[in-house]
Motif scaffolding. Structure first.
Motif, PDB file in Angstrom:
ATOM      1  N   GLN A  36       0.838  -1.195   0.000  1.00 29.23           N
ATOM      2  CA  GLN A  36       0.000   0.000   0.000  1.00 29.23           C
ATOM      3  C   GLN A  36       0.869   1.240   0.000  1.00 29.23           C
ATOM      4  O   GLN A  36       1.854   1.332   0.713  1.00 29.23           O
ATOM      5  N   GLN A  41      -0.672   6.166   8.028  1.00 28.44           N
ATOM      6  CA  GLN A  41      -2.087   6.067   8.380  1.00 28.44           C
ATOM      7  C   GLN A  41      -2.516   7.390   9.009  1.00 28.44           C
ATOM      8  O   GLN A  41      -1.764   8.001   9.755  1.00 28.44           O
ATOM      9  N   SER A  42      -3.734   7.826   8.725  1.00 31.56           N
ATOM     10  CA  SER A  42      -4.262   9.041   9.342  1.00 31.56           C
ATOM     11  C   SER A  42      -5.305   8.660  10.382  1.00 31.56           C
ATOM     12  O   SER A  42      -5.723   7.508  10.475  1.00 31.56           O
ATOM     13  N   SER A  43      -5.740   9.629  11.171  1.00 32.96           N
ATOM     14  CA  SER A  43      -6.725   9.355  12.213  1.00 32.96           C
ATOM     15  C   SER A  43      -8.144   9.278  11.668  1.00 32.96           C
ATOM     16  O   SER A  43      -9.045   8.832  12.360  1.00 32.96           O
ATOM     17  N   LYS A  45     -10.415   7.700   8.556  1.00 34.37           N
ATOM     18  CA  LYS A  45     -10.472   6.793   7.407  1.00 34.37           C
ATOM     19  C   LYS A  45     -11.632   7.203   6.518  1.00 34.37           C
ATOM     20  O   LYS A  45     -12.716   7.511   6.990  1.00 34.37           O
ATOM     21  N   ASN A  90      -7.888  12.338  -0.315  1.00 38.13           N
ATOM     22  CA  ASN A  90      -8.103  10.964   0.127  1.00 38.13           C
ATOM     23  C   ASN A  90      -6.925  10.168  -0.400  1.00 38.13           C
ATOM     24  O   ASN A  90      -6.850   9.874  -1.581  1.00 38.13           O
ATOM     25  N   ASN A  92      -5.548   6.790  -0.367  1.00 36.56           N
ATOM     26  CA  ASN A  92      -5.801   5.376  -0.062  1.00 36.56           C
ATOM     27  C   ASN A  92      -6.587   5.198   1.226  1.00 36.56           C
ATOM     28  O   ASN A  92      -6.254   4.386   2.078  1.00 36.56           O
ATOM     29  N   GLY A  93      -7.631   5.993   1.370  1.00 37.52           N
ATOM     30  CA  GLY A  93      -8.496   5.879   2.535  1.00 37.52           C
ATOM     31  C   GLY A  93      -8.074   6.720   3.724  1.00 37.52           C
ATOM     32  O   GLY A  93      -8.719   6.690   4.763  1.00 37.52           O
ATOM     33  N   ASN A  94      -6.992   7.471   3.599  1.00 36.58           N
ATOM     34  CA  ASN A  94      -6.511   8.347   4.668  1.00 36.58           C
ATOM     35  C   ASN A  94      -6.835   9.789   4.313  1.00 36.58           C
ATOM     36  O   ASN A  94      -6.450  10.261   3.245  1.00 36.58           O
ATOM     37  N   ASP A 114      -2.329  15.165   8.788  1.00 37.31           N
ATOM     38  CA  ASP A 114      -3.530  14.451   9.207  1.00 37.31           C
ATOM     39  C   ASP A 114      -4.674  15.454   9.373  1.00 37.31           C
ATOM     40  O   ASP A 114      -4.561  16.415  10.134  1.00 37.31           O
TER      41      ASP A 114
END
Length: 134
Positions: A36, A41-43, A45, A90, A92-94, A114
């Motif tokens: 990926q 990763q973000s807080s 989704k 967005n 990849n969902g973050n 974030d």
């Protein structure tokens, strides 16, 4: 008997090989076989959006907990320079703000902030292709 035993052994080896290949294939199919990107990763989704970019942009704005000004401040604190652009993305969902900064050495840095808590989650240099798109 020796020929029969050899055939049995060969048959079992081929069976095991077939089973192994089948298991590897199903494991590969379970994932998409790629790493990926981005790795951060973000807080917040973001669910998969299939309604077009305009609707997605409106949805993203309602999900963000911080505004572009706060994201820009966080990015400039991490990477000093001149703001080129800021956008809610967005990735990849973050849900992140993508803040593009030109540094004193004329390098372009893309700072990912974030959109939930204002933390800088990634800093990278856009490729020549990305810059050409803009």
């Amino acid at each position: 008997m020796n020929g029969r035993r050899r055939k049995q052994t060969l048959g079992m080896a081929l069976g095991a090989l077939t089973l192994g290949v089948g298991l590897l294939g199903s494991a590969y199919a379970a994932g998409d076989g790629t790493t990926q990107s981005p790795a951060y990763q973000s807080s917040i989704k973001v669910p998969d959006q299939r309604n077009g970019e305009r609707r997605e942009a409106a949805k993203l704005a309602t999900l963000a907990k911080i505004d572009a000004t706060r994201a820009t401040s966080a990015a400039l604190a991490q990477v000093p320079g001149t703001l080129r652009r800021v956008a809610l993305d967005n990735e990849n969902g973050n849900l992140v703000y993508s803040v593009e900064i030109k540094t004193a050495s004329n390098a372009i840095k893309d700072v990912k902030v974030d959109a939930g808590n204002g933390a800088v989650v990634h800093v990278d240099t856009p490729s020549d292709e990305e810059e050409a798109e803009e």
